[in-house]
Design an enzyme around this catalytic site. Structure first.
Site, mmCIF file in Angstrom:
data_model
loop_
_atom_site.group_PDB
_atom_site.id
_atom_site.type_symbol
_atom_site.label_atom_id
_atom_site.label_comp_id
_atom_site.label_asym_id
_atom_site.label_seq_id
_atom_site.Cartn_x
_atom_site.Cartn_y
_atom_site.Cartn_z
ATOM 1 N N LYS A 188 0.749 -8.087 2.670
ATOM 2 C CA LYS A 188 0.204 -7.969 1.306
ATOM 3 C C LYS A 188 1.264 -8.299 0.271
ATOM 4 O O LYS A 188 1.017 -9.017 -0.691
ATOM 5 C CB LYS A 188 -0.281 -6.529 1.058
ATOM 6 C CG LYS A 188 -1.597 -6.161 1.689
ATOM 7 C CD LYS A 188 -2.004 -4.770 1.207
ATOM 8 C CE LYS A 188 -3.143 -4.204 2.028
ATOM 9 N NZ LYS A 188 -3.434 -2.803 1.719
ATOM 10 N N GLU A 230 -6.158 -0.454 13.880
ATOM 11 C CA GLU A 230 -5.429 0.014 12.692
ATOM 12 C C GLU A 230 -4.965 1.452 12.918
ATOM 13 O O GLU A 230 -3.944 1.872 12.389
ATOM 14 C CB GLU A 230 -6.310 -0.095 11.436
ATOM 15 C CG GLU A 230 -5.499 -0.047 10.150
ATOM 16 C CD GLU A 230 -6.284 -0.467 8.914
ATOM 17 O OE1 GLU A 230 -6.129 -1.614 8.452
ATOM 18 O OE2 GLU A 230 -7.042 0.370 8.390
ATOM 19 N N GLU A 249 -8.382 -8.410 -2.503
ATOM 20 C CA GLU A 249 -9.625 -9.105 -2.160
ATOM 21 C C GLU A 249 -10.811 -8.506 -2.920
ATOM 22 O O GLU A 249 -11.622 -9.221 -3.514
ATOM 23 C CB GLU A 249 -9.901 -8.992 -0.639
ATOM 24 C CG GLU A 249 -8.934 -9.743 0.239
ATOM 25 C CD GLU A 249 -7.721 -8.913 0.628
ATOM 26 O OE1 GLU A 249 -7.392 -7.927 -0.083
ATOM 27 O OE2 GLU A 249 -7.072 -9.255 1.634
ATOM 28 N N GLY A 260 -9.854 4.999 5.235
ATOM 29 C CA GLY A 260 -10.827 3.927 5.035
ATOM 30 C C GLY A 260 -11.660 3.649 6.282
ATOM 31 O O GLY A 260 -12.882 3.516 6.219
ATOM 32 N N ARG A 261 -11.005 3.591 7.443
ATOM 33 C CA ARG A 261 -11.739 3.233 8.668
ATOM 34 C C ARG A 261 -12.550 4.395 9.222
ATOM 35 O O ARG A 261 -13.243 4.251 10.220
ATOM 36 C CB ARG A 261 -10.758 2.682 9.710
ATOM 37 C CG ARG A 261 -9.577 3.593 10.004
ATOM 38 C CD ARG A 261 -8.502 2.854 10.783
ATOM 39 N NE ARG A 261 -7.307 3.674 11.006
ATOM 40 C CZ ARG A 261 -6.297 3.772 10.169
ATOM 41 N NH1 ARG A 261 -6.317 3.120 9.009
ATOM 42 N NH2 ARG A 261 -5.236 4.517 10.449
ATOM 43 N N LYS A 265 -11.365 2.452 -1.878
ATOM 44 C CA LYS A 265 -10.758 3.773 -2.027
ATOM 45 C C LYS A 265 -9.632 3.719 -3.061
ATOM 46 O O LYS A 265 -9.567 4.536 -3.954
ATOM 47 C CB LYS A 265 -10.234 4.222 -0.655
ATOM 48 C CG LYS A 265 -9.555 5.560 -0.654
ATOM 49 C CD LYS A 265 -9.175 5.928 0.763
ATOM 50 C CE LYS A 265 -8.134 7.025 0.772
ATOM 51 N NZ LYS A 265 -7.708 7.354 2.134
ATOM 52 N N HIS A 281 -22.050 -16.056 28.634
ATOM 53 C CA HIS A 281 -21.973 -17.523 28.695
ATOM 54 C C HIS A 281 -20.760 -18.037 27.937
ATOM 55 O O HIS A 281 -20.712 -19.188 27.533
ATOM 56 C CB HIS A 281 -23.268 -18.124 28.145
ATOM 57 C CG HIS A 281 -24.444 -17.742 28.979
ATOM 58 N ND1 HIS A 281 -24.842 -18.459 30.092
ATOM 59 C CD2 HIS A 281 -25.269 -16.663 28.915
ATOM 60 C CE1 HIS A 281 -25.887 -17.861 30.652
ATOM 61 N NE2 HIS A 281 -26.153 -16.768 29.964
HETATM 62 O O1 F6P Z 1 -6.162 -3.085 5.419
HETATM 63 C C1 F6P Z 1 -5.582 -1.977 4.862
HETATM 64 C C2 F6P Z 1 -6.579 -1.099 4.192
HETATM 65 O O2 F6P Z 1 -5.862 -0.146 3.467
HETATM 66 C C3 F6P Z 1 -7.560 -0.412 5.143
HETATM 67 O O3 F6P Z 1 -7.034 0.687 5.768
HETATM 68 C C4 F6P Z 1 -8.677 -0.113 4.232
HETATM 69 O O4 F6P Z 1 -9.837 0.206 4.933
HETATM 70 C C5 F6P Z 1 -8.758 -1.407 3.455
HETATM 71 O O5 F6P Z 1 -7.413 -1.810 3.287
HETATM 72 C C6 F6P Z 1 -9.465 -1.337 2.134
HETATM 73 O O6 F6P Z 1 -8.827 -0.446 1.246
HETATM 74 P P1 F6P Z 1 -9.537 0.011 -0.083
HETATM 75 O O7 F6P Z 1 -10.768 0.767 0.279
HETATM 76 O O8 F6P Z 1 -8.533 0.877 -0.772
HETATM 77 O O9 F6P Z 1 -9.877 -1.206 -0.901
#
Ligand code: F6P
Length: 561
Positions: free
Chosen positions: A516, A365, A224, A279-280, A218, A396
């Site tokens: 972060k 979150e 990452e 995002g979630r 987003k 188990h």
């Molecule tokens: O972990 C924080 C966060 O902002 C989440 O809320 C989100 O889903 C994720 O990082 C990924 O964010 P982006 O879609 O901006 O890469």
């Protein structure tokens, strides 16, 4: 928001614990707290069918919670007192319910029919949603039919989604859940971790000429995702050797068009995300492009219909018969009154193996918050810790603790009447285990019953099951895109309901920021060849020094394919 401003917006103010409805629940807990599920079931032979609900293809049995009709009445009164219906309507209207980010949380618009109008700043967002769905469908159709060719003219056979958090967990959960409906000619992979192993293992058996990457972010700023996307770009270009190949092998989903263009992905290959979708809460937006490619447009629309059906139920059903609202209120009861600070999510379906991980982000979150919307410390334990494993594997592993451990754990069991993969009597065995577990957790086994089985006296305490463990059971006919959609939204609105009761912002996530920032500072320190002056605490300094001293000591031998 000040108390006066809150009153102006119609939002109720006041400390949760000072509400009359909360105090009534506390008093009620004193009365019912000592009762065992054995007694509650004995007192009401209809209980097992009375405390159930059906909505959007799901059947919820909540009878094995430590509640009675009064508990429900009081929980519903609390929800009204906290204006759950008003807050729900405000969310669906697109009001700025995410106060700390001054944003709407309009994920419900993602499954609204094209005929609906939801205006945000004068723009009908439903129109944008459907235009995007149609573009997604066009791309998915071309990939599934083999019309979309890679740079060298080969058919795309592999789709790799690069994203993290909401840009990964929803897509991977939905892909796994709906594998039965997926095109067999396509391989889908999901890369999220900044650990290079994730990308390397995901691509080691893939051909760049046949591989499409979907970069989902987003913000298009996430460390990452950008790191993995750059590495994927290099992997692709190493073989294809031509910058123009990016246009055939990379698409993006993002609200940050400038950053996407800077990365080298053309606007024609960009699918929008909007700041009014968290995002979630985004697996049904273009973030679900990989899902649509896997299962096709028609199945994706079925998923949306299931979500919409649960939205409609949540908006229209009276709270006493409202499945997401009740699930949320029961969670409040279990968490804040019975002390269940964790929730085990136990799907008895192999396809739902990533569902607990998906719910972890959705729940924790959203509701892992320490202050109210007004910035005041919360007075109650907020989000439960969500965890789980598909049945019967968990039995188990950790069920020992569920049955006889000292923490009281609330459990949600999820199962289906029909399997997608009939194999002898295996589905009956699977479901027999689900039913047996909820029965054992509720009713346990008394010392008298153990003794009656002839167990030696010395072993009796070890063989006793206290029972009285609260569980919910969600049953559906079979796992379909529609059912999955309904299930996801059941939890989305349950999480929202809990957030409303605690008066917290379920749509921000400031708690992920500090880590972060510190990681960026530390990454810069690790990148310097000579050790910089470290100014962390003594523990972090020592760990960094040890890592720096050893990281190049013994380079690994490359694994042969
Ligand atoms: O972990 C924080 C966060 O902002 C989440 O809320 C989100 O889903 C994720 O990082 C990924 O964010 P982006 O879609 O901006 O890469």
């Amino acid at each position: 928001m000040s108390a006066a401003a809150a009153i102006a917006t119609g939002r109720p103010t006041g400390n949760l614990v000072s509400r009359g409805t909360w105090k009534a629940l506390l008093a009620h807990h004193v009365h019912i707290g000592g009762q065992h599920l054995r007694e509650l079931f004995a007192a009401d032979p209809q209980r097992g069918t009375r405390f159930t609900l059906e909505a959007a293809g799901l059947y919820l049995d909540y009878s094995k919670n430590r509640i009675d009709a009064d508990t429900l009445r009081l929980l519903v009164a609390l929800a009204h007192d906290c204006d759950l219906p008003g807050r729900t309507a405000a969310m669906f209207r697109g009001e700025l319910v995410n106060g700390s980010e001054k944003r709407a949380a309009l994920h419900t618009a993602l499954r609204a029919p094209a005929s609906e109008r939801i205006l945000l700043d004068g723009v009908n967002v439903v129109e944008e949603v459907h235009a995007t769905l149609n573009r997604m469908a066009a791309l998915a159709g071309k990939i599934r039919s083999g019309q979309w060719l890679g740079h060298t003219g080969k058919r795309i056979r592999n789709v790799v989604n690069i994203g993290i958090g909401g840009s990964d967990l929803g897509p991977v959960m939905a892909y796994e859940a709906l594998r039965h409906y997926s095109a067999e000619t396509l391989r889908l992979r999901f890369v999220s971790n900044v650990d290079g192993t994730d990308l390397i293992e995901a691509t080691r058996d893939l051909e760049p000429e046949e591989t499409l990457f979907i970069v989902c972010s987003k913000s298009f700023k996430t460390l990452e995702t950008l790191t993995n996307a750059h590495a994927a770009r290099a992997w692709s270009l190493e073989k294809l050797g031509d910058e123009r190949s990016i246009a055939r092998h990379f698409v993006a989903v993002s609200s940050n068009a400038d950053a996407v263009a800077k990365f080298g992905i053309a606007p024609a290959n960009l699918f929008p995300m909007w700041d009014w979708v968290g995002g979630r809460y985004s697996m049904d937006s273009a973030i679900g492009l990989s899902t649509m490619i896997a299962i096709g447009d028609a199945h994706f629309r079925e998923l949306l219909h299931g979500m919409r059906a649960m939205d409609e139920h949540f908006c229209t059903a009276a709270l006493a018969n409202n499945m997401p609202a009740l699930l949320g209120l029961l969670s409040i009861w279990n968490n804040n009154f019975l002390g269940c600070t964790t929730l085990a999510v136990l799907p008895y379906d192999q396809y739902l193996k990533r569902f607990p991980a998906y719910l972890q982000q959705l729940t924790m979150e959203s509701n892992g918050k320490h202050v109210t919307l007004e910035g005041l410390p919360v007075t109650q334990c907020t989000s439960p810790i969500v965890w789980g494993e598909q049945g019967t594997n968990g039995q188990h592993s950790f069920y020992q603790l569920l049955h006889q451990g000292t923490p009281l754990v609330a459990c949600d069991f999820i199962g289906f009447c029909q399997t997608l993969n009939p194999l002898g009597t295996q589905h009956d065995l699977l479901m027999a285990n689900l039913f047996a577990q909820t029965e054992a957790l509720a009713f346990g086994r008394t010392a008298d019953e153990v003794r009656a089985e002839g167990i030696a006296a010395v072993l009796v305490p070890h063989r006793v099951f206290e029972g009285n463990r609260p569980t919910n059971t969600v049953l559906a006919e079979r796992l379909t895109p529609f059912t999955l959609g309904a299930l996801v939204v059941l939890y989305e609105h349950s999480v929202f309901t809990q957030g409303v009761i605690w008066d917290i912002d379920s749509f921000d996530q400031w708690g992920v920021e500090l880590g972060k920032v510190l990681a960026q500072r530390t990454a810069a320190e690790l990148a310097i060849v000579r050790e910089p002056a470290l100014a962390h605490d003594s523990s972090t300094n020592a760990l960094i020094r040890r890592y720096r001293a050893r990281r190049h000591a013994d380079p690994p031998t490359k694994r042969s394919v």
